[in-house]
Every structure is written in C-alpha cells, then in structure tokens.
Design a protein around this motif. Structure first.
Motif, PDB file in Angstrom:
ATOM      1  N   ASN A   1       0.540  91.334 -24.026  1.00  0.00           N
ATOM      2  CA  ASN A   1       1.043  91.216 -25.159  1.00  0.00           C
ATOM      3  C   ASN A   1       1.148  89.466 -25.710  1.00  0.00           C
ATOM      4  O   ASN A   1       0.896  88.595 -24.723  1.00  0.00           O
ATOM      5  CB  ASN A   1       2.385  91.497 -25.355  1.00  0.00           C
ATOM      6  CG  ASN A   1       3.580  91.124 -24.506  1.00  0.00           C
ATOM      7  OD1 ASN A   1       3.861  89.912 -24.363  1.00  0.00           O
ATOM      8  ND2 ASN A   1       4.407  91.988 -23.880  1.00  0.00           N
ATOM      9  N   ARG A   2       1.322  89.184 -26.899  1.00  0.00           N
ATOM     10  CA  ARG A   2       1.454  87.798 -27.347  1.00  0.00           C
ATOM     11  C   ARG A   2       2.561  86.952 -26.338  1.00  0.00           C
ATOM     12  O   ARG A   2       1.984  85.669 -25.995  1.00  0.00           O
ATOM     13  CB  ARG A   2       1.721  87.628 -28.776  1.00  0.00           C
ATOM     14  CG  ARG A   2       1.883  86.228 -29.380  1.00  0.00           C
ATOM     15  CD  ARG A   2       2.270  86.187 -30.742  1.00  0.00           C
ATOM     16  NE  ARG A   2       1.225  86.924 -31.662  1.00  0.00           N
ATOM     17  CZ  ARG A   2       0.139  86.572 -32.006  1.00  0.00           C
ATOM     18  NH1 ARG A   2      -0.233  85.317 -31.785  1.00  0.00           N
ATOM     19  NH2 ARG A   2      -0.527  87.406 -32.889  1.00  0.00           N
ATOM     20  N   ARG A   3       3.471  87.310 -26.135  1.00  0.00           N
ATOM     21  CA  ARG A   3       4.731  86.674 -25.620  1.00  0.00           C
ATOM     22  C   ARG A   3       4.146  86.322 -24.061  1.00  0.00           C
ATOM     23  O   ARG A   3       4.083  85.177 -23.975  1.00  0.00           O
ATOM     24  CB  ARG A   3       6.018  87.346 -25.319  1.00  0.00           C
ATOM     25  CG  ARG A   3       7.111  86.614 -25.659  1.00  0.00           C
ATOM     26  CD  ARG A   3       8.038  87.110 -26.391  1.00  0.00           C
ATOM     27  NE  ARG A   3       9.297  87.669 -25.585  1.00  0.00           N
ATOM     28  CZ  ARG A   3       9.969  88.827 -25.602  1.00  0.00           C
ATOM     29  NH1 ARG A   3       9.156  89.785 -26.158  1.00  0.00           N
ATOM     30  NH2 ARG A   3      10.949  88.963 -24.891  1.00  0.00           N
ATOM     31  N   VAL A   4       3.804  87.201 -23.376  1.00  0.00           N
ATOM     32  CA  VAL A   4       3.001  87.033 -22.279  1.00  0.00           C
ATOM     33  C   VAL A   4       1.769  85.874 -22.349  1.00  0.00           C
ATOM     34  O   VAL A   4       1.826  84.844 -21.409  1.00  0.00           O
ATOM     35  CB  VAL A   4       2.454  88.480 -21.455  1.00  0.00           C
ATOM     36  CG1 VAL A   4       1.828  87.947 -20.155  1.00  0.00           C
ATOM     37  CG2 VAL A   4       3.736  89.021 -21.290  1.00  0.00           C
ATOM     38  N   ALA A   5       0.883  86.075 -23.296  1.00  0.00           N
ATOM     39  CA  ALA A   5      -0.169  85.065 -23.070  1.00  0.00           C
ATOM     40  C   ALA A   5       0.401  83.811 -23.841  1.00  0.00           C
ATOM     41  O   ALA A   5      -0.038  82.912 -22.902  1.00  0.00           O
ATOM     42  CB  ALA A   5      -1.123  85.764 -24.461  1.00  0.00           C
ATOM     43  N   GLU A   6       1.295  83.465 -24.459  1.00  0.00           N
ATOM     44  CA  GLU A   6       1.869  82.306 -24.778  1.00  0.00           C
ATOM     45  C   GLU A   6       2.499  81.612 -23.712  1.00  0.00           C
ATOM     46  O   GLU A   6       2.540  80.471 -23.343  1.00  0.00           O
ATOM     47  CB  GLU A   6       2.612  82.363 -26.108  1.00  0.00           C
ATOM     48  CG  GLU A   6       1.798  82.536 -27.365  1.00  0.00           C
ATOM     49  CD  GLU A   6       2.532  82.735 -28.547  1.00  0.00           C
ATOM     50  OE1 GLU A   6       3.539  82.593 -28.619  1.00  0.00           O
ATOM     51  OE2 GLU A   6       1.680  82.928 -29.714  1.00  0.00           O
ATOM     52  N   ARG A   7       3.324  82.523 -22.992  1.00  0.00           N
ATOM     53  CA  ARG A   7       3.970  81.962 -21.796  1.00  0.00           C
ATOM     54  C   ARG A   7       3.072  81.362 -20.759  1.00  0.00           C
ATOM     55  O   ARG A   7       3.307  80.507 -20.281  1.00  0.00           O
ATOM     56  CB  ARG A   7       4.914  82.992 -21.178  1.00  0.00           C
ATOM     57  CG  ARG A   7       5.769  82.584 -20.086  1.00  0.00           C
ATOM     58  CD  ARG A   7       6.937  83.623 -19.582  1.00  0.00           C
ATOM     59  NE  ARG A   7       7.018  84.567 -20.520  1.00  0.00           N
ATOM     60  CZ  ARG A   7       6.688  85.761 -20.299  1.00  0.00           C
ATOM     61  NH1 ARG A   7       6.700  86.170 -18.998  1.00  0.00           N
ATOM     62  NH2 ARG A   7       7.328  86.856 -20.964  1.00  0.00           N
ATOM     63  N   GLU A   8       1.896  81.931 -20.687  1.00  0.00           N
ATOM     64  CA  GLU A   8       1.033  81.666 -19.646  1.00  0.00           C
ATOM     65  C   GLU A   8       0.373  80.459 -19.950  1.00  0.00           C
ATOM     66  O   GLU A   8       0.141  79.330 -19.265  1.00  0.00           O
ATOM     67  CB  GLU A   8      -0.096  82.494 -19.287  1.00  0.00           C
ATOM     68  CG  GLU A   8      -1.054  82.128 -18.328  1.00  0.00           C
ATOM     69  CD  GLU A   8      -2.386  83.235 -18.115  1.00  0.00           C
ATOM     70  OE1 GLU A   8      -3.456  82.217 -17.923  1.00  0.00           O
ATOM     71  OE2 GLU A   8      -2.207  84.492 -18.027  1.00  0.00           O
ATOM     72  N   LEU A   9      -0.074  80.300 -21.348  1.00  0.00           N
ATOM     73  CA  LEU A   9      -0.618  78.731 -21.610  1.00  0.00           C
ATOM     74  C   LEU A   9       0.362  77.913 -21.677  1.00  0.00           C
ATOM     75  O   LEU A   9      -0.193  76.544 -21.490  1.00  0.00           O
ATOM     76  CB  LEU A   9      -0.900  79.376 -23.233  1.00  0.00           C
ATOM     77  CG  LEU A   9      -2.133  80.283 -23.517  1.00  0.00           C
ATOM     78  CD1 LEU A   9      -2.406  80.427 -24.936  1.00  0.00           C
ATOM     79  CD2 LEU A   9      -3.526  79.841 -22.802  1.00  0.00           C
ATOM     80  N   THR A  10       1.760  78.146 -21.947  1.00  0.00           N
ATOM     81  CA  THR A  10       2.585  76.939 -21.797  1.00  0.00           C
ATOM     82  C   THR A  10       2.977  76.735 -20.272  1.00  0.00           C
ATOM     83  O   THR A  10       2.923  75.449 -20.003  1.00  0.00           O
ATOM     84  CB  THR A  10       4.035  77.697 -22.426  1.00  0.00           C
ATOM     85  OG1 THR A  10       3.830  77.853 -23.636  1.00  0.00           O
ATOM     86  CG2 THR A  10       5.045  76.559 -22.141  1.00  0.00           C
ATOM     87  N   GLU A  11       2.655  77.488 -19.407  1.00  0.00           N
ATOM     88  CA  GLU A  11       2.583  77.338 -17.994  1.00  0.00           C
ATOM     89  C   GLU A  11       1.566  76.576 -17.674  1.00  0.00           C
ATOM     90  O   GLU A  11       1.677  75.566 -16.858  1.00  0.00           O
ATOM     91  CB  GLU A  11       2.601  78.565 -17.188  1.00  0.00           C
ATOM     92  CG  GLU A  11       4.039  79.115 -17.382  1.00  0.00           C
ATOM     93  CD  GLU A  11       5.239  78.439 -16.704  1.00  0.00           C
ATOM     94  OE1 GLU A  11       5.158  77.818 -15.647  1.00  0.00           O
ATOM     95  OE2 GLU A  11       6.245  78.292 -17.309  1.00  0.00           O
ATOM     96  N   ARG A  12       0.367  76.802 -18.131  1.00  0.00           N
ATOM     97  CA  ARG A  12      -0.791  75.926 -17.936  1.00  0.00           C
ATOM     98  C   ARG A  12      -0.619  74.411 -18.451  1.00  0.00           C
ATOM     99  O   ARG A  12      -0.987  73.440 -17.703  1.00  0.00           O
ATOM    100  CB  ARG A  12      -1.906  76.539 -18.519  1.00  0.00           C
ATOM    101  CG  ARG A  12      -2.686  77.769 -18.043  1.00  0.00           C
ATOM    102  CD  ARG A  12      -3.853  78.169 -19.001  1.00  0.00           C
ATOM    103  NE  ARG A  12      -4.513  79.345 -18.810  1.00  0.00           N
ATOM    104  CZ  ARG A  12      -5.343  79.832 -19.280  1.00  0.00           C
ATOM    105  NH1 ARG A  12      -6.236  79.179 -20.062  1.00  0.00           N
ATOM    106  NH2 ARG A  12      -5.799  81.240 -19.017  1.00  0.00           N
TER     107      ARG A  12
END
Length: 197
Positions: free
Chosen positions: A50-61
């Motif tokens: 979902n969007r939240r998981v995707a955005e969390r991963e990008l923030t971690e990057r």
C-alpha cells in the motif's frame, strides 16, 4: 452552554484539527516524495502492499542515503572513466555481450569510487534512486537484460547499454551525448570511408 458541552466541543474540534493536519501532512509528504523520486515513487506504489508502506520505504532510503559518505569524482577520474566508456561503446559493435558486461562493471566501479555500498543489486538501485531517480528504471532494465545476456538479442543489448550509459552519465556528471551505434551503421560508415579513399 454547559461545561460538559464545551469540553465535548473542544475535543471534537481538536480531533478535526488533528485529522486535517494528518491528512494535509500526508498529502504534502506524498507530494514531496513523488517530486523527489519521480518514476521510482510509482514503481514502489506498484510493488508495495500500500501507499503507506511504499512511502515509509522511500523515507528510509532517504535516511540511509543521508548517512552514506558519497563524494564527487575528481576531474582526472571523470576523464579516465569517460575514456573507458568510449572504449566500451566502441567494443559493442564487435562484441555486444562483452560490452554490456563491461558497461555494468564500469558503472559499479564508478559507484564504488563515489562511495556507494555494493550490497546487492536491489540495494544499489534503492541507494541510487535517492539522487538518480530518473535513471533507476533504466538501470533495472539493463540489469534484467544483462541477467539474460546469453539469450538477449543485439537490439536488447543495445538498449541495456543505453540504460547503463544514462546512469553512468549521472554518476560521473558527464553531459556529453554520444550515441550508441548499431552494427549496421558502423558497417555502412566503414564502407563509405573505403569508397571515398
């Protein structure tokens, strides 16, 4: 108005303000990440649950990237790598499979010198996506073609070389446009040179 009614009204008002802040904050975060990562943002949305998981991963990057000790290439290294890239492209005409393998290795060499960790392809792509989001899709495509190197036809290998060139140019800061020639173009050029001689 009773004290209880005022307390309820304040609680409801605070809840509405919190929800609005959360919603608009999320919208701003999504917009910032979409602007930063471009096509990579869409790629993560497609592959994450979902969007939240995707955005969390990008923030971690972004957080991981901020901790990397990346450095620009010295001018002498940039010139040396540009010469090596020219040799790779020239080799493509006679040995496309080897040229693509050499292109991948040259990209990896530049990444190492710049300070990128080489922890496996997916992590490399994730690390590159923070500063070079526009070239990461091509980097992935080139890697997939390289993985099936023995089965890839010359046009697919040419596409891989073009993608490697794109990430190479971003990593080195080289903006010169040098086309990858097709084998038939080189043959025609050689024939014209022989005819005029």
């Amino acid at each position: 108005m009773s004290t209880a009614a005022i307390v309820i009204l304040v609680v409801v008002l605070l809840a509405v303000l919190f929800a609005a802040g959360w919603f608009f904050g999320g919208q701003a975060r999504s917009r910032r990440l979409r602007n930063r990562f471009g096509p990579e943002y869409d790629h993560r949305l497609e592959t994450a649950e979902n969007r939240r998981v995707a955005e969390r991963e990008l923030t971690e990057r972004e957080k991981r990237h901020a901790k990397l000790s990346l450095r620009p290439l010295p001018d002498a290294a940039r010139v040396r790598y540009a010469e090596q890239w020219t040799q790779v492209q020239e080799r493509f005409v006679d040995s496309p499979h080897e040229a693509v393998a050499d292109a991948e290795e040259l990209v990896h060499t530049v990444m190492r010198e710049r300070g990128y960790p080489m922890e496996g392809f997916e992590q490399q792509a994730a690390d590159l996506s923070v500063e070079h989001a526009s070239a990461v899709d091509g980097y992935r495509a080139a890697h997939e073609i390289r993985d099936r190197n023995d089965q890839a036809d010359t046009e697919s290998l040419r596409t891989a070389l073009v993608h490697y060139r794109e990430i190479f140019r971003e990593l080195t800061g080289d903006t010169a446009e040098v086309p990858v020639q097709r084998a038939d173009e080189v043959d025609n050029h050689d024939e014209r040179k022989a005819h005029h001689a």
